[in-house]
Each structure stands twice: as structure tokens, then as C-alpha cells.
Write an enzyme that holds these catalytic residues in place. Structure first.
Site, PDB file in Angstrom:
ATOM      1  N   PHE A 178       4.630   5.832 -10.976  1.00 46.29           N
ATOM      2  CA  PHE A 178       5.091   6.156 -12.214  1.00 46.29           C
ATOM      3  C   PHE A 178       6.555   6.020 -12.175  1.00 46.29           C
ATOM      4  O   PHE A 178       7.630   6.304 -13.081  1.00 46.29           O
ATOM      5  CB  PHE A 178       4.742   7.633 -12.704  1.00 46.29           C
ATOM      6  N   LYS A 229      -1.260  -3.621 -13.160  1.00 46.23           N
ATOM      7  CA  LYS A 229      -1.655  -2.296 -13.314  1.00 46.23           C
ATOM      8  C   LYS A 229      -0.397  -1.388 -13.264  1.00 46.23           C
ATOM      9  O   LYS A 229      -0.361  -0.766 -12.329  1.00 46.23           O
ATOM     10  CB  LYS A 229      -2.928  -2.153 -12.554  1.00 46.23           C
ATOM     11  N   GLU A 252      -0.494   4.889 -15.512  1.00 44.85           N
ATOM     12  CA  GLU A 252      -0.668   5.035 -16.763  1.00 44.85           C
ATOM     13  C   GLU A 252       0.100   6.347 -17.534  1.00 44.85           C
ATOM     14  O   GLU A 252       0.145   6.635 -18.742  1.00 44.85           O
ATOM     15  CB  GLU A 252      -2.298   5.707 -16.923  1.00 44.85           C
ATOM     16  N   SER A 291       1.182   6.740  -3.775  1.00 44.79           N
ATOM     17  CA  SER A 291       1.214   7.479  -2.935  1.00 44.79           C
ATOM     18  C   SER A 291       0.167   7.366  -1.792  1.00 44.79           C
ATOM     19  O   SER A 291      -0.428   6.324  -1.569  1.00 44.79           O
ATOM     20  CB  SER A 291       0.319   8.989  -3.396  1.00 44.79           C
ATOM     21  N   CYS A 338      11.055   7.548  -3.953  1.00 42.35           N
ATOM     22  CA  CYS A 338      10.216   7.462  -2.675  1.00 42.35           C
ATOM     23  C   CYS A 338      11.399   7.469  -1.798  1.00 42.35           C
ATOM     24  O   CYS A 338      11.089   7.538  -0.608  1.00 42.35           O
ATOM     25  CB  CYS A 338       9.437   6.093  -2.558  1.00 42.35           C
ATOM     26  N   GLU A 352       4.723  15.823   0.985  1.00 39.19           N
ATOM     27  CA  GLU A 352       5.739  15.087   0.182  1.00 39.19           C
ATOM     28  C   GLU A 352       5.764  15.882  -0.949  1.00 39.19           C
ATOM     29  O   GLU A 352       4.633  15.934  -1.703  1.00 39.19           O
ATOM     30  CB  GLU A 352       5.303  13.656   0.066  1.00 39.19           C
TER      31      GLU A 352
HETATM   32  P1  NAD Z   1      -0.172   7.429  -7.428  1.00 33.38           P
HETATM   33  O1  NAD Z   1      -0.663   7.243  -5.971  1.00 33.38           O
HETATM   34  O2  NAD Z   1      -0.952   8.551  -7.841  1.00 33.38           O
HETATM   35  O3  NAD Z   1      -0.440   6.210  -8.184  1.00 33.38           O
HETATM   36  C1  NAD Z   1      -0.029   4.783  -7.969  1.00 33.38           C
HETATM   37  C2  NAD Z   1      -1.099   4.010  -8.860  1.00 33.38           C
HETATM   38  O4  NAD Z   1      -2.232   4.115  -8.549  1.00 33.38           O
HETATM   39  C3  NAD Z   1      -0.991   4.186 -10.371  1.00 33.38           C
HETATM   40  O5  NAD Z   1      -0.868   2.949 -10.928  1.00 33.38           O
HETATM   41  C4  NAD Z   1      -2.207   4.911 -10.539  1.00 33.38           C
HETATM   42  O6  NAD Z   1      -2.797   4.693 -11.745  1.00 33.38           O
HETATM   43  C5  NAD Z   1      -3.169   4.560  -9.372  1.00 33.38           C
HETATM   44  N1  NAD Z   1      -4.093   5.120  -8.807  1.00 33.38           N
HETATM   45  C6  NAD Z   1      -3.852   6.687  -8.794  1.00 33.38           C
HETATM   46  N2  NAD Z   1      -5.092   7.471  -8.419  1.00 33.38           N
HETATM   47  C7  NAD Z   1      -5.740   6.300  -7.985  1.00 33.38           C
HETATM   48  C8  NAD Z   1      -7.206   6.308  -7.335  1.00 33.38           C
HETATM   49  N3  NAD Z   1      -7.734   7.427  -6.879  1.00 33.38           N
HETATM   50  N4  NAD Z   1      -7.524   5.218  -6.835  1.00 33.38           N
HETATM   51  C9  NAD Z   1      -7.058   4.172  -7.409  1.00 33.38           C
HETATM   52  N5  NAD Z   1      -5.916   3.977  -7.991  1.00 33.38           N
HETATM   53  C10 NAD Z   1      -5.028   5.086  -8.315  1.00 33.38           C
HETATM   54  O7  NAD Z   1       1.285   7.542  -7.179  1.00 33.38           O
HETATM   55  P2  NAD Z   1       2.421   8.043  -8.416  1.00 33.38           P
HETATM   56  O8  NAD Z   1       2.380   9.494  -8.381  1.00 33.38           O
HETATM   57  O9  NAD Z   1       2.371   7.283  -9.725  1.00 33.38           O
HETATM   58  O10 NAD Z   1       3.872   7.788  -7.702  1.00 33.38           O
HETATM   59  C11 NAD Z   1       4.385   8.645  -6.751  1.00 33.38           C
HETATM   60  C12 NAD Z   1       4.295   8.360  -5.450  1.00 33.38           C
HETATM   61  O11 NAD Z   1       4.634   7.017  -5.170  1.00 33.38           O
HETATM   62  C13 NAD Z   1       5.044   9.165  -4.331  1.00 33.38           C
HETATM   63  O12 NAD Z   1       3.988   9.342  -3.349  1.00 33.38           O
HETATM   64  C14 NAD Z   1       5.945   8.007  -3.714  1.00 33.38           C
HETATM   65  O13 NAD Z   1       6.512   8.240  -2.679  1.00 33.38           O
HETATM   66  C15 NAD Z   1       5.573   6.832  -3.834  1.00 33.38           C
HETATM   67  N6  NAD Z   1       6.180   5.744  -4.140  1.00 33.38           N
HETATM   68  C16 NAD Z   1       6.456   4.804  -3.089  1.00 33.38           C
HETATM   69  C17 NAD Z   1       7.234   4.029  -3.058  1.00 33.38           C
HETATM   70  C18 NAD Z   1       7.716   3.163  -1.848  1.00 33.38           C
HETATM   71  O14 NAD Z   1       8.225   2.007  -1.992  1.00 33.38           O
HETATM   72  N7  NAD Z   1       6.972   3.283  -0.776  1.00 33.38           N
HETATM   73  C19 NAD Z   1       8.146   3.674  -4.250  1.00 33.38           C
HETATM   74  C20 NAD Z   1       7.682   4.405  -5.219  1.00 33.38           C
HETATM   75  C21 NAD Z   1       6.763   5.394  -5.307  1.00 33.38           C
END
Ligand code: NAD
Length: 494
Positions: free
Chosen positions: A149, A173, A176, A226, A281, A379
Site C-alpha cells: 500500500f 495485483k 487493495e 511485509s 520501507c 517493524e
Molecule cells: P503486505 O505484506 O500486507 O501486503 C503486500 C501485498 O501482499 C498486497 O498486495 C496484499 O494484498 C498482499 N497480501 C497481504 N497478505 C497476504 C497473504 N496472506 N497472502 C498473499 N498475499 C497477501 O504489506 P503492506 O502492509 O501492503 O505494505 C507494508 C509492508 O511492505 C512493510 O512491511 C514494508 O516494509 C514493506 N515494503 C517493503 C519494501 C521493500 O522494498 N523492501 C517497499 C515497500 C514496502
């Protein structure tokens, strides 16, 4: 209530699964739309569309693809403000910050404009008498991108620009939580001349993600999000025979040595700790104060916090917007309210929401934090800055190297030798020297180490091109040179 559907074969289509998720304006705390959550069957249909498009797009000329990238660059430039407004409306970050994200997205398209040069491959002439070898870089077919997000424009473009320029079809994808910007991106890609079906957007949650990870028509998966989900994505995708890169969470430290410019370090801690409400991140989460600079540094950071104006992202006077959701806001607040019990010292308590509406928090500063405390180990992803004290640079490096994450790190100093020792010994993928948020420009690549990146391949830039192509090595000999003879031995070069 607006219904946000998918983008398939060049047009918007409503979801048909019957499942939706709410989309909020986090600055006002109200639901603004519902987004479709795709079923596995809908994902299957999208992959079929992408597979058909991939066959002809992969055979298109490099000039065709580069021309589309140049046009896309111009369209993105013309729509900077529209994209930024969508990001602010659904994510909450302030408009200036959203414009910065769009600018960093455009950088990736600029890099991809060089695709005729970048995909040159290599040739070895006359490796043996009359024999040449060439390596050509071919597209993979259908590749999927799953994004978080916190950067709804930049992170999709980290993937999409190179994936498409390399001749693949791309299924995005998006998160959401802030789905609208992805649809404008897809429209601009279409207007740039990319054929329908080459870029598709399918909204959804774990069901859609798992359908992509296991779909036999998807050749590769890029994920950013994450760490627990990154691990799941990497294991599932590779277990299903796909190439995968999965970027995870972070806990980024900023080390300040006693000789550092105190004002510059305090300014950097504020900017990198509280920018985008700490939901980056590459945000700085922990300041490691080395030696006797600690008290003055904590005082300097605390003195600056009242200057951070918290408010809606579309108010030009706001410097920090809300968090993404009420649930996340409450989770972040829990780290601040629980810190004293863990033995830390709350210097500035931002846990009381500064506004009655929306998902706002103030900035918090917590001193005397130590490994083993939740506020240190987790985090947090919010406007909470912890301070750890260390006696020496070596101690600071060993604290950092013990953290399971390895995304970004920064050092503030005037001592070149110390900086060099730091950059050689710290076990982190991206290092800033007097630069608090060292996100590489698009001509380099972005990737953490350890639990911040599964699969070892960094994203965008040169590594992105490598990820989205596979090498084919052609060894050739043409009649008319040396004569032929039967030889059952293993071929050697002569
Ligand atoms: P998230 O892991 O909750 O979601 C990321 C994506 O995965 C979304 O599209 C979501 O719909 C999907 N998703 C969520 N739960 C899932 C599951 N159980 N099974 C399959 N798909 C699933 O992350 P977020 O809250 O949207 O974003 C924040 C996180 O992203 C933080 O941990 C941040 O550090 C990380 N991030 C990392 C970087 C990097 O470059 N390393 C960059 C941006 C964000």
C-alpha cells in the site's frame, strides 16, 4: 459508493466474485469506495488474456517498445498531479510526498527507454575455427507483480517499466487499500501505445495472490510487502517452478558518530523517521547514538518535533498525513503506550491522535531502547523513532548486524575512514553516508539483504532487466569454412 474493478484487455471490468474490500480516505476516516477482490477463476481469465498478448508483444521490435516507453514517460509527466492526488486520497501521504513518489516512478520508465541498448546481449566471435557464440536476452512471457500500500505508483513502476520493455506481459495485483492509482497507470500505458492485454490489473487479496503464485501460465513473480507475506510468496512461487523476487519489511538504523553535524543529523532523523508517517520501507526507525553525542542528539530531535505539522495530505500546510487504517494506527500507538513498561523512556509521546477524525498520530521519540524490546524488534511502520545508545562504531555495527532485516542503513559522520569501515562491515543491502534514505536511482538496483529480500535478485535497474529476461546462448557455424568429419569426442575449442 464507487466500485473499483479490474483492468483487463485494455478496459475496466467490474469484479464478478461478489467479494469486495472497503477503501478509505484515511485523512477523514470514511469509506470512499469498494474494491473488487478477484476469485481464482477471474485470475485465470486475466492470465489467459496476458498470455495471448505476450506472444505478439515479445516478438515486437525494440523500437516499438522503446517508443512506447518514451510516450509513457511524457504521459506520466503530464499526469503527475492526477496520480499524486489519487495517492493522497487513498494512502493519506501529503501531496508533495506523493509527487516525489511519482517522480521516482518516472525514473524507472526513463531507464526502460534505453531498452535497445540495454538488451544488446553479447557475442564472442570465432570461439573456435568458424564458430561464433551469441547470448540473446528473451522475455519470459507473463510476469506478475504484487505490491504494497505504501507506494501505489512507484513500486508498480519498479516492476512494470522493465517487465514491459523487455517484451513480457504484466499482471499487477496492487494493494487493495489504495487501488485507484494502478488503474490510471494502466490507462496511461494503453495511451502510450502498448497493446491491450500486455498490462492488466487484477485487484484482490490472498486468494488472488495465491492464484497467481500457483498459475502455470505465470513465469515469474515480483513481490514487495511485509516479510511474512514475502516469505510465503517466495516459497510458493518457487515451489511452483517460477522465478521469484520477494522484497520484505525493514528496520532501518541511522548511526550518528560524535563528530557528525548535529543539526544535519537531527534534521535527517525527523525527515526520514516521520516522512510519510513512517510508512516507508526505507524509513529510519532507530537512531543509534554513538558515544557522547546521545543527549544532545535526543534533545535536538525532540526540539524539532513540534514543527512537524500533522494534517490531511491535501492541505498544503501539512507535513505528515494519517496512517493507512484505524487498525494500523492503533497497532502503532500500542508500541508507544507499551514502551515505558518495556524499560524505555518516552521523550515525546505522540500516541494521542492530534485530530478527532482520520487515522492520525503524532510523532513519538523513545530513548533507551534496547534489542529484545518489542518497540525495537518489530517493524512498527509508523511515526515512532527509537534511540539506542552505543559506545563505539563497532558496537553500533554489531547491533545492526544482529537484526534479521537488512534493507537500508545510514551513517552520519565527517570521518571518511570510519564511513569506509562502516560500509564494508555492515550487513545491509543499501547504505547511506550522510544520506538518510539511500533509495538507489533507477540506473542502479534496489534490494535489501536477509529477511528484506527473498530470492537474491534486487528489483529495477540492471538487475530488473536480468530478472525479466532469460538468456539464450546460440553457438553457430556456417557451411563454406572448414570441411566436416565424424568425431564422437566431446566438442572442444580449436
Ligand atoms: P503486505 O505484506 O500486507 O501486503 C503486500 C501485498 O501482499 C498486497 O498486495 C496484499 O494484498 C498482499 N497480501 C497481504 N497478505 C497476504 C497473504 N496472506 N497472502 C498473499 N498475499 C497477501 O504489506 P503492506 O502492509 O501492503 O505494505 C507494508 C509492508 O511492505 C512493510 O512491511 C514494508 O516494509 C514493506 N515494503 C517493503 C519494501 C521493500 O522494498 N523492501 C517497499 C515497500 C514496502
Amino acid at each position: 459508493m464507487e466500485h473499483i474493478g479490474h483492468w483487463v484487455a485494455g478496459r475496466r471490468v467490474p469484479g464478478s466474485s461478489g467479494r469486495t474490500a472497503p477503501v478509505h480516505d484515511p485523512a477523514r476516516g470514511v469509506q470512499t469506495a469498494e474494491v473488487a477482490l478477484a476469485s481464482a477463476g477471474e485470475v485465470d481469465e486475466v492470465v489467459a488474456v496476458a498470455s495471448e498478448a505476450a506472444a505478439s508483444w515479445g516478438a515486437s521490435s525494440l523500437t516499438t517498445r522503446a517508443t512506447a516507453m518514451f510516450r509513457l514517460r511524457e504521459l506520466l509527466d503530464a499526469h503527475r498531479d492526477d496520480l499524486a492526488a489519487l495517492v493522497t486520497r487513498e494512502h493519506g501521504k501529503v501531496l508533495d510526498d506523493a509527487r516525489g513518489e511519482v517522480a521516482r516512478a518516472i525514473e524507472n520508465v526513463e531507464f526502460a527507454c534505453g531498452v535497445p541498448h540495454l538488451l544488446k546481449g553479447s557475442v564472442s566471435s570465432e570461439v573456435s575455427t568458424g564458430i561464433d557464440v551469441q547470448t540473446v536476452l528473451e522475455p519470459l512471457g507473463v510476469v506478475a507483480g504484487i505490491t504494497p500500500f505504501n507506494f501505489p505508483v512507484m513500486v508498480p513502476m519498479w516492476m512494470m517499466a522493465n517487465a514491459v520493455a523487455c517484451g513480457n506481459a504484466f499482471v499487477l495485483k496492487p494493494s487493495e487499500k489504495d487501488p485507484s492509482a494502478s488503474l490510471l497507470l494502466a490507462e496511461l500505458v494503453q495511451r502510450a501505445g502498448v497493446p491491450d492485454g500486455v498490462v492488466n490489473v487484477v485487484h484482490g487479496d490472498a486468494e488472488a495472490v495465491d492464484a497467481l503464485l500457483t498459475h502455470p501460465g505465470v513465469a515469474a513473480v515480483s513481490f514487495v510487502g511485509s516479510t511474512p507475506v514475502a516469505r510465503h510468496v517466495y516459497e510458493t512461487a518457487t515451489g511452483n517452478g517460477k522465478r521469484a523476487q520477494a522484497l520484505g519489511g525493514a528496520k532501518n538504523h541511522m548511526v550518528v558518530l560524535p563528530d557528525a553535524d548535529l543539526d544535519a543529523a537531527a534534521d535527517a532523523a525527523i525527515s526520514a523517521g516521520y516522512g510519510s508517517a513512517g510508512e516507508r520501507c526505507m524509513a529510519i526507525s532507530v537512531v543509534v547514538a554513538v558515544g557522547d553525542i546521545g543527549d544532545a542528539l535526543v534533545e535536538a530531535i525532540a526540539a524539532r518535533i513540534p514543527d512537524v505539522v500533522v494534517g490531511p495530505g491535501d492541505d498544503p500546510t501539512s507535513m505528515m498525513g494519517p496512517l493507512i487504517s484505524e487498525q494500523h494506527r492503533d497497532r502503532v500507538r500500542g508500541y508507544v503506550t507499551g514502551a515505558t513498561e518495556e524499560g524505555a523512556r518516552v521523550v515525546v509521546d505522540g500516541s494521542t491522535p492530534p485530530r478527532p477524525d482520520g487515522f492520525f498520530l503524532g510523532c513519538s521519540l523513545i530513548d533507551d531502547v534496547k534489542p529484545g524490546m518489542r518497540v525495537y524488534d518489530d517493524e512498527i511502520f509508523g511515526p515512532v523513532l527509537s534511540v539506542v545508545r552505543a559506545a563505539s562504531l563497532d558496537e553500533a555495527v554489531s547491533v545492526i548486524n544482529a537484526v534479521p532485516y537488512g534493507n537500508g542503513v545510514a551513517l552520519f559522520t565527517r570521518d571518511g575512514a570510519a564511513a569506509r569501515r562502516f560500509q564494508r562491515t555492515v550487513q545491509i543491502g543499501m547504505v547511506g553516508i550522510n544520506v538518510p534514505i539511500p533509495v538507489p536511482v533507477a540506473s542502479h538496483s534496489f534490494g535489501g539483504w536477509k529477511d528484506s529480500l527473498f530470492g537474491g535478485t534486487p528489483i529495477y535497474g540492471p538487475e530488473g532487466l536480468r530478472f525479466y529476461t532469460r538468456p539464450k546462448v546460440v553457438t553457430s557455424r556456417w557451411p563454406g569454412g572448414a570441411g566436416s568429419a565424424i568425431d564422437l569426442g566431446f566438442p572442444t575449442t580449436r
